[in-house]
Motif scaffolding. Structure first.
Motif, PDB file in Angstrom:
ATOM      1  N   ALA A   1       0.828  -1.200   0.000  1.00 36.00           N
ATOM      2  CA  ALA A   1       0.000   0.000   0.000  1.00 36.00           C
ATOM      3  C   ALA A   1       0.868   1.258   0.000  1.00 36.00           C
ATOM      4  O   ALA A   1       0.586   2.217  -0.723  1.00 36.00           O
ATOM      5  N   LEU A   2       1.937   1.240   0.800  1.00 37.74           N
ATOM      6  CA  LEU A   2       2.827   2.408   0.853  1.00 37.74           C
ATOM      7  C   LEU A   2       3.474   2.656  -0.502  1.00 37.74           C
ATOM      8  O   LEU A   2       3.541   3.798  -0.974  1.00 37.74           O
ATOM      9  N   LEU A   3       3.951   1.567  -1.133  1.00 37.59           N
ATOM     10  CA  LEU A   3       4.630   1.733  -2.419  1.00 37.59           C
ATOM     11  C   LEU A   3       3.676   2.303  -3.455  1.00 37.59           C
ATOM     12  O   LEU A   3       4.037   3.190  -4.235  1.00 37.59           O
ATOM     13  N   ALA A   4       2.418   1.797  -3.446  1.00 34.12           N
ATOM     14  CA  ALA A   4       1.437   2.304  -4.397  1.00 34.12           C
ATOM     15  C   ALA A   4       1.217   3.796  -4.168  1.00 34.12           C
ATOM     16  O   ALA A   4       1.143   4.579  -5.125  1.00 34.12           O
ATOM     17  N   HIS A   5       1.167   4.186  -2.878  1.00 32.92           N
ATOM     18  CA  HIS A   5       0.941   5.603  -2.584  1.00 32.92           C
ATOM     19  C   HIS A   5       2.106   6.462  -3.062  1.00 32.92           C
ATOM     20  O   HIS A   5       1.917   7.507  -3.680  1.00 32.92           O
TER      21      HIS A   5
END
Lengths: 510, 168
Positions: free
Chosen positions: A319-323
């Motif tokens: 999720a962090l990487l996508a953000h």
């Protein structure tokens, strides 16, 4: 001669929740001092009241003007507030079932409450600061208290082993973090995370390699705390050896704090993502795969849940990487939502597992849970909800949390991560169901298992977590709407504008 | 080569050798601790040459003085030289450790030493690192971290009592 230093402007409300938690710990310490070796009732009461007050102070700040205070030492923004509230909640839930458990284990030391409160305050600092000095201090406050709590069961070799392993490896990781901070401070003369973007904006300065190396070191330090592969080896041993209530707190609070800090560091170094994104891409894959597959062969419930928490750290990293890859398109909401759900499931499951302690003995192997269904039907019923949510079966919140991450990963082109997430989640069904199965096996064989009677506090925790897991899923849309607005970390923009270039091409904040 | 560089190289050589000695004499804790004292002491002098007076003073007083004396007391009282309390597991990790250590050293060299080679002169003002200026910053801008550090010390005290007091 000496320049007058201006006194920084202080917004006391931003500091208030963290301060309240620290002060609650001090008051609890004084209570223990004046009436030692008696029941922990008043201490628990004071701690719970302090936490509730801190929670109210945090809630009161939602919707207020975001911004840094105290020369950027603390930041008020939506991400920080949500995570602070989450940390306070985790500590509160842990306290509700701690006292009966610690008495069953015969280690009812009041120091647990003070250390846990201060540890929470450390986590709260970590999730709402853009200053690397504060980040480091927050991490140490969080961790050192955790090392001590992990070794609290002094008669058990396992607990001692847990504490020493956690301490040695944690100190090692802290050294990496410090080194990273030094490497970013060196060229910028600023301890603010905004310095990373400044260096990245002027690659001709020759400091780019230093910044990349510094960010790498920072990430190693934080990935250790979040138990991401390959910095995860400590997690299962430490989770297994520590007293179960400490494990519950550790698994939830230290993960939230580390992921919160990681989100800030990644956002601040978004301009350098061509360097670290490929690395973290593989870290996420390795974490999901190792966490889930290693959990398959475990024979101890706490170890299994430890590996499960590693796997969950992998999901939230996706999720962090996508953000960070597309900040405008994908809000940080997904990660926050996942963390909230993760904390509810984790604290709830460990609370149920803590029932295995009775009369100073505690077995946490699968066969020690045999027959728990008969003795504590309500707790096991709740455990089924938590496990369903950990697997990601609709309509539990865990399903939506994973679904949102899956969607984010697909929409930002991180398709391999989405696939690994789905496949490893399917693998996880096996070991999660193993936990449930163990509680239903009859204990009328050769070995008689024992367990404590569920206390009122424990039932309350189970009820709250189970209800929350179900309600949050029914209200997934409004909840994530409420968490929204946290798409950006506003502290960085502000801090960045305070930095300026000086004549030598050096980036400076002086 | 300027006088500054000569002074720095001499100090750095002593500090570096002492640091290597700490690890090399790993089986004799007292000797390792004494070499660590030497390392801290010389580091303090390097801080002085960089103009960081307060840091140099506290390095010598706190690290070389208080903390290392405490270390020595602990080592002598516990008689750690009898046998190592930590049993080392599988062989072959030593090779890996050397490889990773060397790789890290190369990365550090490439990312720090090389860019710093071209730097000349110091952008730091005269008052930088004096006790007065550090004091002013410490009790204005950095008063919050200062207070947090005190919480950290409190945790250390409470935690050590929790772990080590004979009867709680």
């Amino acid at each position: 001669m000496i320049r007058e230093q201006p006194i920084p402007t202080i917004d006391w409300l931003t500091l208030a929740p963290m301060t309240t938690v620290v002060v609650a710990g001090l008051v609890a310490l004084f209570i223990e001092m004046f009436r030692p070796k008696q029941s922990n009732g008043p201490i628990v009461t004071v701690s719970v009241v302090g936490l509730a007050l801190a929670g109210a102070l945090t809630l009161a700040q939602f919707g207020m003007e975001p911004g840094p205070t105290f020369a950027g030492m603390m930041v008020r923004d939506q991400v920080g507030l949500v995570l602070q509230l989450l940390l306070i909640g985790v500590c509160l839930l842990t306290f509700l079932f701690s006292d009966p458990y610690l008495r069953e284990k015969k280690i009812a030391f009041a120091e647990f409450y003070q250390l846990a409160l201060w540890s929470t305050a450390g986590g709260m600092i970590m999730v709402s600061t853009t200053n690397m000095l504060m980040l480091f201090l927050g991490l140490e406050v969080l961790s050192i208290a955790l090392y001590c709590m992990a070794g609290m069961d002094r008669k058990q070799a396992k607990s001692q082993e847990s504490a020493i392993k956690y301490f040695l490896l944690g100190a090692f990781a802290s050294a990496f973090l410090l080194m990273g901070i030094a490497y970013i401070y060196g060229p910028t003369g600023s301890l603010d995370l905004g310095g990373i973007a400044m260096i990245a904006a002027m690659p001709e300065s020759g400091y780019l390699t230093m910044a990349v190396f510094g960010v790498g070191m920072l990430l190693v330090g934080l990935m250790f705390k979040a138990a991401l592969v390959p910095f995860h080896q400590w997690a299962p041993d430490v989770y297994q050896g520590a007293p179960t209530n400490v494990t519950a707190f550790m698994a939830a609070a230290s993960k939230v704090a580390a992921i919160g800090a990681l989100a800030r560091v990644l956002s601040a170094s978004g301009a350098l993502q061509e360097f670290w994104l490929p690395a973290l891409f593989w870290v996420a894959i390795a974490t999901m795969v190792v966490g889930n597959f290693a959990a398959l062969v475990q024979k101890d419930v706490k170890r299994t849940l430890g590996y499960s928490s590693i796997a969950n750290a992998g999901y939230v990293l996706v999720a962090l990487l996508a953000h960070v890859k597309k900040p405008d398109q994908v809000p940080l909401t997904t990660a926050l939502f996942f963390l909230v759900v993760y904390c509810l499931m984790t604290v709830g499951s460990f609370a149920v597992v803590s029932l295995a302690a009775k009369g100073g003995e505690e077995g946490t192997r699968f066969q020690d849970l045999h027959g728990l269904w008969k003795r504590a039907p309500f707790a096991v019923g709740c455990l089924i909800v938590f496990v369903a949510s950990l697997i990601g079966i609709p309509p539990t919140a865990g399903f939506f949390a994973k679904l949102f991450i899956f969607q984010d990963a697909l929409s930002t082109g991180l398709v391999p991560l989405a696939i690994v997430l789905a496949v490893t989640s399917a693998v996880s069904v096996y070991y999660y169901l193993g936990i449930i199965q163990a509680t239903f096996v009859s204990d009328e064989g050769a070995r008689k298992t024992v367990s404590a009677n569920p206390s009122f506090g424990l039932n309350l925790v189970c009820l709250f977590c189970a209800l929350a897991v179900l309600v949050v899923s029914l209200a997934a849309a409004p909840v994530s709407q409420w968490l929204r607005g946290s798409t950006q970390l506003p502290g960085e923009a502000q801090a960045r504008s305070e930095l300026q270039l000086d004549s030598g091409g050096r980036v400076g904040a002086r | 080569m300027t006088a500054n560089q000569v002074v720095f190289l001499v100090l750095a050589a002593i500090a570096g050798l002492a640091a290597v000695g700490v690890v090399a004499f790993g089986n004799n804790p007292v000797r390792a601790a004494l070499l660590l004292v030497l390392n801290f002491f010389v580091l303090g002098f390097i801080y002085f040459t960089l103009g960081a007076q307060l840091l140099g003073i506290s390095q010598i007083m706190v690290y070389a003085g208080a903390i290392m004396v405490l270390f020595l007391f602990v080592i002598m009282m516990l008689q750690l030289h009898q046998r190592s309390p930590i049993v080392e597991g599988r062989e072959g990790r030593g090779v890996l450790a050397w490889l990773f250590g060397l790789a890290l050293a190369v990365v550090v060299f490439a990312s720090v030493i090389v860019p710093l080679m071209s730097v000349s002169g110091s952008p730091i003002g005269d008052e930088y690192g004096t006790p007065q200026s550090v004091g002013r910053v410490l009790f204005t801008t950095y008063v919050l971290p200062f207070e947090i550090a005190s919480v950290l010390l409190l945790i250390g005290i409470v935690g050590s009592i929790l772990l080590a007091k004979r009867r709680l």
